[in-house]
Scaffold this motif. Structure first.
Motif: not given
Length: 275
Positions: A19-46
């Motif tokens: 429900t949260l993913l469908s209702a929120t623009r640009n929502a992303r899933v956080l699981a292990g974070g080993q790809s997502l967190l470096p991308d957030l730090r680098a600013g390549t993902v919003r």
């Protein structure tokens, strides 16, 4: 330091997460974070919202599916768990080896099977093993649950508003293997190959040297019926179009095609020995 702003929520169950993913623009899933967190730090993902699914126990564990010779690997199963699980070691050794080849112990202890499959833009190790194993990726979305072949998932990724819930893998026994040459700095594959020998012939997939994880049906056809000698495998790879292999830092298409052939020959030899 992460310089982008986002909201954070930890849902109590999968339905709430969807429900949260469908209702929120640009929502992303956080699981292990080993790809997502470096991308957030680098600013390549919003991200406008991080939906933390790490405590959803329904997405963990490795079991045999009822009434069929398949393994169901929950999306939150860590790479460390996947690499050491007895069911996977016995029935899908190429997946165990691919999980074991990822990063370092910290990455494997935190990184998840689902996250490794869904790490778009990166040549990770698990997708190529899943393709060779003829696996399917199970997704949950607003319309319910569905499955897609691992090869198609590697090409298209997860549709918006969906969550990877499991990997469904035929448990075909030990005649399978994985080989990799890694970049020394990142541990991502310069080239990785996975093979599975079936009664109909070999299944062969490559990543790192190609634009995305690919099953090499042309090589499979040339090797059908054997032999799987190094010379035969290299000849099969030389017949592939050079544009299939994408040059990287300090590499050429010719080098990557040869490397893919060498690694595939090693993997086939190991799979035959295990069988």
């Amino acid at each position: 330091m992460i310089l982008t702003e986002f909201d954070y929520v930890r849902p109590a169950g999968l339905d709430e997460a969807l429900t949260l993913l469908s209702a929120t623009r640009n929502a992303r899933v956080l699981a292990g974070g080993q790809s997502l967190l470096p991308d957030l730090r680098a600013g390549t993902v919003r991200a406008g919202l991080l939906v933390d699914i790490r405590r959803l126990e329904e997405l963990r564990g490795i079991t045999r599916t009822p009434g069929g010779p398949r393994l169901r690997i929950g999306a939150l199963t860590t790479l460390a768990e996947l690499s050491a699980d007895p069911l996977v070691l016995a029935g899908a050794p190429e997946l165990a080896a691919a999980a074991r080849a990822n990063g370092d112990p910290q990455v494997r202890n935190l990184g998840t099977a689902g996250g490794n499959l869904a790490a778009g833009g990166r040549a990770t190790d698990l997708p190529v093993a899943a393709i060779a194993a003829d696996a399917e990726v199970e997704l949950a979305g607003p319309g319910g649950r569905s499955t897609v072949p691992a090869e198609r998932f590697a090409a298209d990724g997860a549709p918006a508003g969906t969550v990877v819930t499991a990997l469904l893998v035929p448990a075909a026994g030990p005649a399978a293997a994985f080989e990799k040459t890694a970049d020394r700095a990142t541990r991502y594959p310069v080239c990785a190959t996975a093979v599975r020998i079936t009664p109909g012939g070999p299944r062969i997939a490559v990543t790192g040297a190609t634009a995305r994880p690919l099953r090499l049906r042309g090589v499979e056809d040339r090797l059908r019926g054997g032999p799987y000698t190094t010379d035969a495998v290299l000849a099969a790879f030389r017949a592939e179009p050079r544009e299939l292999f994408v040059p990287g830092r300090g590499t050429s298409a010719e080098y990557l095609g040869h490397l893919a052939g060498v690694l595939t020959a090693r993997a086939l030899a190991r799979a035959q020995a295990l069988a």
